[in-house]
Write a protein that holds these residues in place. Structure first.
Motif, mmCIF file in Angstrom:
data_model
loop_
_atom_site.group_PDB
_atom_site.id
_atom_site.type_symbol
_atom_site.label_atom_id
_atom_site.label_comp_id
_atom_site.label_asym_id
_atom_site.label_seq_id
_atom_site.Cartn_x
_atom_site.Cartn_y
_atom_site.Cartn_z
ATOM 1 N N ALA A 84 68.842 22.227 42.378
ATOM 2 C CA ALA A 84 67.786 21.572 41.603
ATOM 3 C C ALA A 84 66.410 21.752 42.236
ATOM 4 O O ALA A 84 65.417 21.672 41.551
ATOM 5 N N ARG A 85 66.314 21.980 43.517
ATOM 6 C CA ARG A 85 64.997 22.032 44.165
ATOM 7 C C ARG A 85 64.839 23.246 45.077
ATOM 8 O O ARG A 85 65.711 23.561 45.858
ATOM 9 N N ALA A 86 63.696 23.880 44.927
ATOM 10 C CA ALA A 86 63.272 24.949 45.838
ATOM 11 C C ALA A 86 61.771 24.749 46.049
ATOM 12 O O ALA A 86 61.058 24.348 45.128
ATOM 13 N N ALA A 87 61.284 25.004 47.258
ATOM 14 C CA ALA A 87 59.861 24.815 47.563
ATOM 15 C C ALA A 87 59.069 26.024 47.083
ATOM 16 O O ALA A 87 59.374 27.159 47.438
ATOM 17 N N VAL A 88 58.048 25.778 46.257
ATOM 18 C CA VAL A 88 57.224 26.841 45.691
ATOM 19 C C VAL A 88 55.809 26.705 46.229
ATOM 20 O O VAL A 88 55.227 25.625 46.206
ATOM 21 N N GLN A 89 55.282 27.814 46.718
ATOM 22 C CA GLN A 89 53.913 27.835 47.245
ATOM 23 C C GLN A 89 53.188 29.037 46.631
ATOM 24 O O GLN A 89 53.664 30.164 46.726
ATOM 25 N N VAL A 90 52.035 28.758 46.008
ATOM 26 C CA VAL A 90 51.222 29.812 45.391
ATOM 27 C C VAL A 90 49.926 29.913 46.183
ATOM 28 O O VAL A 90 49.249 28.908 46.415
ATOM 29 N N ARG A 91 49.596 31.145 46.615
ATOM 30 C CA ARG A 91 48.362 31.393 47.376
ATOM 31 C C ARG A 91 47.583 32.524 46.732
ATOM 32 O O ARG A 91 48.173 33.437 46.153
ATOM 33 N N GLU A 92 46.248 32.455 46.846
ATOM 34 C CA GLU A 92 45.433 33.589 46.406
ATOM 35 C C GLU A 92 45.797 34.785 47.269
ATOM 36 O O GLU A 92 45.936 34.668 48.489
ATOM 37 N N ARG A 93 45.976 35.929 46.663
ATOM 38 C CA ARG A 93 46.473 37.102 47.373
ATOM 39 C C ARG A 93 45.516 37.588 48.466
ATOM 40 O O ARG A 93 45.953 37.929 49.564
ATOM 41 N N TYR A 94 44.224 37.626 48.210
ATOM 42 C CA TYR A 94 43.305 38.259 49.158
ATOM 43 C C TYR A 94 42.679 37.295 50.148
ATOM 44 O O TYR A 94 42.256 37.706 51.220
ATOM 45 N N THR A 95 42.632 36.017 49.816
ATOM 46 C CA THR A 95 42.035 35.048 50.736
ATOM 47 C C THR A 95 43.081 34.198 51.437
ATOM 48 O O THR A 95 42.799 33.601 52.464
ATOM 49 N N GLY A 96 44.282 34.116 50.853
ATOM 50 C CA GLY A 96 45.324 33.281 51.434
ATOM 51 C C GLY A 96 45.145 31.793 51.130
ATOM 52 O O GLY A 96 45.912 30.959 51.601
ATOM 53 N N ARG A 97 44.123 31.456 50.330
ATOM 54 C CA ARG A 97 43.856 30.058 50.009
ATOM 55 C C ARG A 97 45.010 29.478 49.194
ATOM 56 O O ARG A 97 45.418 30.040 48.185
ATOM 57 N N PRO A 98 45.550 28.318 49.624
ATOM 58 C CA PRO A 98 46.626 27.690 48.847
ATOM 59 C C PRO A 98 46.106 27.200 47.495
ATOM 60 O O PRO A 98 45.032 26.603 47.413
ATOM 61 N N VAL A 99 46.857 27.471 46.454
ATOM 62 C CA VAL A 99 46.483 27.075 45.102
ATOM 63 C C VAL A 99 47.386 25.956 44.601
ATOM 64 O O VAL A 99 46.943 25.013 43.975
ATOM 65 N N MET A 100 48.684 26.053 44.926
ATOM 66 C CA MET A 100 49.652 25.083 44.419
ATOM 67 C C MET A 100 50.863 25.037 45.326
ATOM 68 O O MET A 100 51.340 26.080 45.782
ATOM 69 N N GLU A 101 51.343 23.830 45.601
ATOM 70 C CA GLU A 101 52.610 23.626 46.315
ATOM 71 C C GLU A 101 53.391 22.578 45.554
ATOM 72 O O GLU A 101 52.866 21.502 45.251
ATOM 73 N N ALA A 102 54.640 22.904 45.225
ATOM 74 C CA ALA A 102 55.469 21.983 44.448
ATOM 75 C C ALA A 102 56.941 22.284 44.695
ATOM 76 O O ALA A 102 57.279 23.327 45.257
ATOM 77 N N GLN A 103 57.788 21.364 44.271
ATOM 78 C CA GLN A 103 59.230 21.557 44.318
ATOM 79 C C GLN A 103 59.706 21.911 42.919
ATOM 80 O O GLN A 103 59.407 21.188 41.964
ATOM 81 N N SER A 104 60.427 23.017 42.790
ATOM 82 C CA SER A 104 60.991 23.342 41.479
ATOM 83 C C SER A 104 62.139 22.377 41.215
ATOM 84 O O SER A 104 62.768 21.880 42.144
ATOM 85 N N GLN A 105 62.394 22.126 39.959
ATOM 86 C CA GLN A 105 63.491 21.247 39.573
ATOM 87 C C GLN A 105 64.353 21.950 38.547
ATOM 88 O O GLN A 105 64.660 21.411 37.501
#
Length: 173
Positions: A84-105
């Motif tokens: 039910a859960r996996a950790a998802v992290q989205v970052r801008e490709r060229y800057t590495g800036r975090p955009v979103m962190e969430a748990q998938s359900q």
């Protein structure tokens, strides 16, 4: 013969049958509820797909979302037991800036990401998979994360209810 007397029972029969038909349709249509839309760092997302109806719904609405992330195991026998859960992290490709962190359900995550180039990291049971994702305005993007067939799913699945009951009662004598 009085035609007015014949019309009344006929109308009742037709209207009653129509109401029963539409009543049956709405009952089956409302048996499934949509997964909730959530927010993480200002990004709307929705997770789901654990049941057959929910998976069909997620696939149907995914073209209306900027990004679709799909999670699975490269073994058809284990696909139905995706955790039910996996950790998802989205970052801008060229800057590495975090955009979103969430748990998938569930095996699907839909996100309203802004247009741009991203790296998406998904961690399950200590194993992180990374996929590039490019979001273009008006065109849905998709990334699929498949863990290898030899991945130990048992270590990330919640214990079976039967096991919990045994563990709970084993300490009581």
């Amino acid at each position: 013969m009085n035609l007015m007397r014949l019309r009344q029972p006929m109308a009742a029969l037709v209207l009653g049958g129509t109401a029963a038909f539409f009543g049956a349709m709405t009952t089956s249509a409302h048996a499934f509820s949509n997964p909730p839309i959530q927010m993480a760092q200002g990004v709307e997302y929705m997770c789901g797909g654990t049941s057959k109806d929910e998976a069909a719904f997620m696939q149907m609405v995914s073209p209306r979302w900027a990004a679709t992330l799909e999670f699975g195991v490269n073994d058809s026998a284990q696909k139905s037991s995706f955790p039910a859960r996996a950790a998802v992290q989205v970052r801008e490709r060229y800057t590495g800036r975090p955009v979103m962190e969430a748990q998938s359900q569930g095996p699907y995550m839909l996100a309203r990401l802004d247009p741009g180039a991203y790296d998406v990291n998904v961690t399950l049971g200590g194993l992180t998979l990374t996929q590039p994702l490019t979001v273009i305005a008006g065109a849905p993007a998709r990334a699929v994360f498949m863990w290898p067939s030899n991945f130990d799913m048992a270590s990330v699945l919640p214990p079976a209810p039967q096991t919990q009951a045994l563990a709970h009662t084993s300490g009581v004598r």
